[in-house]
Design an enzyme around this catalytic site. Structure first.
Site, PDB file in Angstrom:
ATOM      1  N   GLY A   1       0.820  -1.211   0.000  1.00 10.60           N
ATOM      2  CA  GLY A   1       0.000   0.000   0.000  1.00 10.60           C
ATOM      3  C   GLY A   1       0.851   1.258   0.000  1.00 10.60           C
ATOM      4  O   GLY A   1       1.094   1.842   1.064  1.00 10.60           O
TER       5      GLY A   1
ATOM      6  N   GLU B   1      12.414  -5.723  -6.725  1.00 11.00           N
ATOM      7  CA  GLU B   1      11.406  -5.864  -7.760  1.00 11.00           C
ATOM      8  C   GLU B   1      12.080  -6.008  -9.118  1.00 11.00           C
ATOM      9  O   GLU B   1      11.547  -6.625 -10.021  1.00 11.00           O
ATOM     10  CB  GLU B   1      10.548  -4.593  -7.714  1.00 11.00           C
ATOM     11  CG  GLU B   1       9.285  -4.630  -8.484  1.00 11.00           C
ATOM     12  CD  GLU B   1       8.402  -3.443  -8.077  1.00 11.00           C
ATOM     13  OE1 GLU B   1       7.753  -3.538  -7.035  1.00 11.00           O
ATOM     14  OE2 GLU B   1       8.391  -2.430  -8.792  1.00 11.00           O
TER      15      GLU B   1
HETATM   16  C1  LIG Z   1      -1.488  -2.512 -12.846  1.00 10.12           C
HETATM   17  C2  LIG Z   1      -1.036  -1.624 -11.745  1.00 10.12           C
HETATM   18  C3  LIG Z   1      -0.735  -2.160 -10.511  1.00 10.12           C
HETATM   19  C4  LIG Z   1      -0.331  -1.337  -9.450  1.00 10.12           C
HETATM   20  N1  LIG Z   1      -0.080  -1.899  -8.230  1.00 10.12           N
HETATM   21  C5  LIG Z   1       0.259  -1.103  -7.187  1.00 10.12           C
HETATM   22  C6  LIG Z   1       0.435  -1.638  -5.872  1.00 10.12           C
HETATM   23  O1  LIG Z   1       0.319  -2.846  -5.671  1.00 10.12           O
HETATM   24  N2  LIG Z   1       0.729  -0.807  -4.859  1.00 10.12           N
HETATM   25  C7  LIG Z   1       0.893   0.547  -5.056  1.00 10.12           C
HETATM   26  O2  LIG Z   1       1.198   1.244  -4.113  1.00 10.12           O
HETATM   27  N3  LIG Z   1       0.708   1.110  -6.281  1.00 10.12           N
HETATM   28  C8  LIG Z   1       0.392   0.308  -7.346  1.00 10.12           C
HETATM   29  N4  LIG Z   1       0.176   0.867  -8.604  1.00 10.12           N
HETATM   30  C9  LIG Z   1       0.253   2.316  -8.747  1.00 10.12           C
HETATM   31  C10 LIG Z   1       1.493   2.790  -9.485  1.00 10.12           C
HETATM   32  O3  LIG Z   1       2.627   2.680  -8.655  1.00 10.12           O
HETATM   33  C11 LIG Z   1       1.248   4.251  -9.934  1.00 10.12           C
HETATM   34  O4  LIG Z   1       0.237   4.208 -10.892  1.00 10.12           O
HETATM   35  C12 LIG Z   1       2.477   4.896 -10.498  1.00 10.12           C
HETATM   36  O5  LIG Z   1       3.427   5.126  -9.505  1.00 10.12           O
HETATM   37  C13 LIG Z   1       2.186   6.224 -11.193  1.00 10.12           C
HETATM   38  O6  LIG Z   1       1.428   7.085 -10.401  1.00 10.12           O
HETATM   39  P1  LIG Z   1       0.066   7.775 -10.945  1.00 10.12           P
HETATM   40  O7  LIG Z   1      -0.758   6.686 -11.500  1.00 10.12           O
HETATM   41  O8  LIG Z   1      -0.468   8.619  -9.887  1.00 10.12           O
HETATM   42  O9  LIG Z   1       0.517   8.673 -12.165  1.00 10.12           O
HETATM   43  P2  LIG Z   1       1.117  10.152 -12.094  1.00 10.12           P
HETATM   44  O10 LIG Z   1       2.235  10.189 -11.145  1.00 10.12           O
HETATM   45  O11 LIG Z   1       0.009  11.112 -11.912  1.00 10.12           O
HETATM   46  O12 LIG Z   1       1.689  10.282 -13.562  1.00 10.12           O
HETATM   47  C14 LIG Z   1       0.871  10.546 -14.720  1.00 10.12           C
HETATM   48  C15 LIG Z   1       1.804  10.827 -15.879  1.00 10.12           C
HETATM   49  O13 LIG Z   1       2.639  11.939 -15.564  1.00 10.12           O
HETATM   50  C16 LIG Z   1       3.999  11.584 -15.690  1.00 10.12           C
HETATM   51  N5  LIG Z   1       4.840  12.244 -14.687  1.00 10.12           N
HETATM   52  C17 LIG Z   1       4.638  12.332 -13.352  1.00 10.12           C
HETATM   53  N6  LIG Z   1       5.662  12.952 -12.750  1.00 10.12           N
HETATM   54  C18 LIG Z   1       6.555  13.263 -13.721  1.00 10.12           C
HETATM   55  C19 LIG Z   1       7.827  13.892 -13.745  1.00 10.12           C
HETATM   56  N7  LIG Z   1       8.419  14.320 -12.621  1.00 10.12           N
HETATM   57  N8  LIG Z   1       8.452  14.016 -14.930  1.00 10.12           N
HETATM   58  C20 LIG Z   1       7.850  13.588 -16.082  1.00 10.12           C
HETATM   59  N9  LIG Z   1       6.668  12.996 -16.126  1.00 10.12           N
HETATM   60  C21 LIG Z   1       6.021  12.822 -14.957  1.00 10.12           C
HETATM   61  C22 LIG Z   1       4.020  10.084 -15.463  1.00 10.12           C
HETATM   62  O14 LIG Z   1       5.169   9.497 -16.030  1.00 10.12           O
HETATM   63  C23 LIG Z   1       2.747   9.660 -16.148  1.00 10.12           C
HETATM   64  O15 LIG Z   1       2.987   9.534 -17.514  1.00 10.12           O
HETATM   65  C24 LIG Z   1      -0.209   0.049  -9.658  1.00 10.12           C
HETATM   66  C25 LIG Z   1      -0.503   0.582 -10.912  1.00 10.12           C
HETATM   67  C26 LIG Z   1      -0.922  -0.232 -11.945  1.00 10.12           C
HETATM   68  C27 LIG Z   1      -1.214   0.381 -13.274  1.00 10.12           C
END
Ligand SMILES: Cc1cc2nc3c(=O)[nH]c(=O)nc-3n(C[C@H](O)[C@H](O)[C@H](O)COP(=O)(O)OP(=O)(O)OC[C@H]3O[C@@H](n4cnc5c(N)ncnc54)[C@H](O)[C@@H]3O)c2cc1C
Lengths: 262, 379
Positions: free
Chosen positions: B132, B248
């Site tokens: 989480g 990982e």
């Molecule tokens: C199938 C799946 C399983 C998952 N499982 C888990 C889990 O078990 N536990 C858990 O904690 N999380 C989990 N996640 C969450 C995952 O870690 C996040 O989706 C990921 O870290 C990205 O965060 P966000 O979705 O908020 O996207 P955001 O951070 O909002 O990003 C959206 C876009 O903006 C870009 N972006 C953001 N910041 C920057 C920057 N500084 N420079 C350039 N571009 C940027 C990103 O690259 C992306 O393209 C899972 C996600 C998926 C899809």
């Protein structure tokens, strides 16, 4: 060769390559340094050190001939026809008088008639190390430049678009190096040459962009590496041809060979 | 890495282990049984079964310390096991590999008695666990997370929300990040080992675009966690999260690459005239071979005792790129397979779109390469 011996060797090679005029002069100097013995004793370490450094230093010498001759079990020295992309054949001349018409003006490459088949495994490894070194040379130039030059009141290195291009370049080079370290057979060497060609072409594209107008001048060293990349990519099969060939192998076997194992 | 790794038994050589394992798996077919329908429930049940059988037979115990029921040996043995599980299509490697992320974390950060009590439950297929970290407002910028833990006597009281938590709906435990200190950044974050049946924990599964609803939202309302369930010390949460990523990206990646090779083999089977697609197949193969070689290099470094760090972002970029390229090739070579038929290819193609998002997005990885490996300074 242990790590210390390798470092020592690389230092000597680097000095020789930077101090000696490329082509015949460097050819003679490397022979003097013991290149033929190194190749006979530890072919993969010798190829790795010499060709990678040719790339990094921007020097050149007609040593691919020797690698092919060695693999054929023939005496070193002299030149032989080598396959080039598109079914063409070239000879990398060892004659001082030859200049050639390659885009990379230093390289004495001659178009010749189709020659006898040559073994390709070690030659492709050699060219792949050379391409890898060339790619790193371009990346080093671009990295220095983006750190030094300012626009809009900031270093170019602070712009994410450029950072990502250079990151992409490093990833491609690192991936290619991994394939080279584990290249020991025909197919793995083919793939390593393809990976290194792809990585060097990626480096050429991104580093050229990062260097802007400066990189387009003939005074700046970038263009020599770019042109060398283009030529070396085609020698003994281009990235495009080699990946297609790998695909044909897969189609014929009906399965994807796992070439490296834990 | 931890108190546990001291004096660990050397274990068998990888080759011996592999041939023994293969012989055993040839005798004991762990493939999904007749009633298997590929649903997530069925996948998780199959995963439990595979872990249980491998644990009972001892294979699952290698590469882990004796204090948690293991038999010692290098982590490479776990890579060999996962490769075999993937190659025989016994379990989906993403689900299977959860142990590779969470067990090393517990071994490094949990009080030894807690690790000893809990780790065998995960390894033996008795339990699922989840991770989480992400929150609605904190994805890539994980350090901005706002779930709070406030000390009250010998418990911590947690309030907040997690999202996209894989397998939360099946999980008995959760490695949870929450803010304990006043510091708004990295320094104020701590990690906890939460029992998912604690009052105040609500799990709401989310629908995913590939139809395998593997992740969920987790709501935390006045959830009380005993003080001895903190992992490390208060403020160690960020370091724990950073230490977890290289795990990982080593053994798990080796498994995933093995899985992708099985997909390429399947594509070669399904293609009507693979010879006509040599260029695209060769490109996909080159990308897979490249990440396999890179991952092998990482395995060797791990075996030599190297501490893995930001260079594993290279592995991550190569893997995510290769996975998407492979599934793009599937769609090109098998026209309609993704769009017109409810097939495994459809699910896998859609799932591959997440490869550049989970575990640190493609852009975040490139930021790390630029900053940490190329030394380009701040953006
Ligand atoms: C199938 C799946 C399983 C998952 N499982 C888990 C889990 O078990 N536990 C858990 O904690 N999380 C989990 N996640 C969450 C995952 O870690 C996040 O989706 C990921 O870290 C990205 O965060 P966000 O979705 O908020 O996207 P955001 O951070 O909002 O990003 C959206 C876009 O903006 C870009 N972006 C953001 N910041 C920057 C920057 N500084 N420079 C350039 N571009 C940027 C990103 O690259 C992306 O393209 C899972 C996600 C998926 C899809």
């Amino acid at each position: 060769m242990d790590a210390e011996e390798r470092e020592l060797l690389e230092e000597t090679l680097r000095k020789t390559m930077t101090a000696t005029p490329s082509g015949g002069g460097l050819d003679a100097a490397l022979t003097e340094l013991g290149w033929p013995d190194m190749l006979a004793e530890e072919p993969s370490a010798a190829i790795r050190a010499v060709f990678r450094l040719l790339g990094e230093t921007g020097a050149h010498a007609p040593l691919v001939n020797d690698v092919l001759l060695y693999e054929m079990g023939r005496p070193l020295g002299g030149a032989l026809p080598m396959p080039y992309a598109g079914g063409k054949w070239v000879e990398w001349s060892r004659e001082a008088s030859v200049t050639g018409t390659a885009v990379d003006p230093g390289l004495p490459l001659l178009s010749v008639a189709e020659g006898a088949p040559v073994p390709l495994t070690l030659g492709r490894q050699a060219l792949a190390w050379w391409l890898l070194g060339t790619g790193h040379a371009m990346l080093a130039l671009a990295r220095r430049h983006v750190l030094d030059r300012h626009q809009f009141g900031r270093p170019l290195a602070s712009f994410q678009a450029l950072r990502h291009r250079l990151a992409e370049t490093l990833v491609a080079l690192e991936g290619a190096e991994a394939t080279l370290v584990h290249a020991d057979g025909e197919l793995s060497s083919l793939l390593a040459k393809a990976a290194a060609g792809r990585a060097a072409l990626t480096a050429a594209r991104h580093c050229q962009q990062a260097l802007g107008g400066l990189g387009f001048t003939a005074e700046h060293p970038l263009h020599r590496h770019v042109k060398r990349t283009l030529v070396l990519d085609g020698l003994l099969g281009s990235t495009r041809e080699l990946t297609r060939e790998a695909g044909r192998v897969l189609a014929a076997r009906g399965a994807a060979p796992r070439l490296v194992h834990l | 890495m931890t108190v546990f790794s001291r004096g660990m038994a050397p274990g068998p050589p990888a080759d011996t282990y592999r041939s023994g394992l293969r012989a055993w798996l040839d005798e004991h077919d762990l493939s999904p049984g007749a009633g298997y329908d590929g649903s997530l429930d069925a996948q998780v049940a199959q995963l439990d079964r595979v872990r249980r059988e491998l644990w009972d037979a001892g294979w699952m115990r290698y590469g882990w310390p004796e204090a948690v029921g293991g038999r010692g040996g290098p982590s490479a043995l776990r890579a060999v096991l996962g490769e075999e599980v993937a190659a025989r299509e016994l379990a989906e490697p993403g689900l299977y590999s959860m142990v590779e992320v969470l067990v090393p974390t517990l071994l490094s950060y949990a009080p030894p008695a807690l690790a000893t009590a809990m780790v065998p439950r995960l390894l033996s297929g008795q339990e699922q666990w989840c991770q989480g970290f992400s929150e609605p407002g904190s994805g890539s910028d994980l350090a901005s997370l706002t779930t709070r833990a406030v000390r009250d006597g010998d418990t911590w009281v947690i309030n907040g929300q997690k999202v996209w938590t894989s397998l939360a709906q099946y999980a008995a435990r959760c490695v949870l990040l929450a803010r304990t200190g006043p510091d708004p950044g990295h320094a104020g974050i701590s990690a906890f080992f939460l029992d998912m049946d604690t009052p105040g924990v609500t799990v709401r599964p989310l629908r995913t675009m590939h139809g395998v609803d593997e992740f969920a939202e987790v709501f935390l309302d006045d959830v009380r966690i005993p003080a001895d369930r903190i992992l490390g010390r208060p403020g160690d949460g960020w370091r724990l999260a950073m230490d977890l990523l290289p795990h990982e990206r080593s053994t798990c990646f080796w498994h995933r690459v093995a899985h992708l090779y099985t997909r390429l083999d399947r594509l070669l089977d399904d293609a009507a005239a693979p010879g006509d697609e040599a260029a695209a197949l060769g490109e996909a193969y080159l990308a897979l071979h490249t990440v396999r070689c890179r991952s092998l290099t990482t395995q060797h470094r791990l075996a030599d005792g190297a501490r893995l760090g930001p260079e594993t972002s290279v592995d991550k970029i190569l893997l995510a790129t290769a996975e998407q390229q492979l599934l793009d090739t599937v769609r090109d070579v098998l026209p309609g397979a993704v769009e017109l038929h409810d097939s495994a290819w459809r699910t896998e193609y859609l799932y591959s779109r997440a490869a550049t998002i989970y575990g640190g997005t493609a852009e975040v990885q490139r930021n790390i390469v630029a900053r940490r490996l190329l030394g380009l300074g701040k953006e």
